[in-house]
Design a protein around this motif. Structure first.
Motif: not given
Length: 154
Positions: A45-47, A60, A117-119, A145-147
């Protein structure tokens, strides 16, 4: 750049392309060769943020089979210290290195415990990564916060 962050015999390696995009690979310490991707890369996941005083940066994160979070990224600026704070987890400082050949880019990484990180994670429970200059002033303080876009993987 080898990070020392391992999943079994594989060590995370970070690199930048000519356009300063972050690429990852895995160095197999048994075979002394690159494993281009691991199955867990699919869960990365990434921000990301562009502009501002920090320039562009990206954080990430991937969850290892043993539950650790490998949190890593880069900033297109010099960073003196980077920390990650999350409710219910210890505050951690990341390893930092200027990118070889581009001293204005800082790579950072850490193995930590916490909630990925996750929605689905409420805002008050998300990890916050604070980037500081050498003099201690804050460059930026992104909440992880996940993109929705997929990260590029090398």
């Amino acid at each position: 750049m080898r990070t020392g962050l391992r999943v079994d015999a594989d060590e995370l390696v970070l690199a930048l392309d000519r356009d300063r995009n972050l690429w990852t690979s895995w160095w197999n310490t048994r075979t002394q060769d690159y494993d281009r991707r691991l199955e867990l890369d699919e869960q990365t996941r990434r921000a990301e943020k562009g502009g501002g005083t920090a320039g562009r940066f990206q954080v990430r994160e991937v969850v290892t089979p043993d539950g650790r979070l490998l949190t890593y990224g880069y900033a297109l600026t010099r960073v003196g210290v980077a920390t990650i704070v999350q409710d219910g987890a210890p505050r951690v400082s990341t390893a930092l290195r200027p990118y070889p050949g581009d001293q204005e880019v800082t790579l950072f990484w850490v193995s930590r415990r916490g909630v990925p990180m996750s929605k689905d994670v409420p805002d008050g429970k998300r990890a916050v990564c604070t980037l500081y200059r050498q003099d201690g002033t804050v460059i930026d303080q992104p909440t992880l916060k996940e993109d929705t876009a997929r990260p590029q993987e090398g």
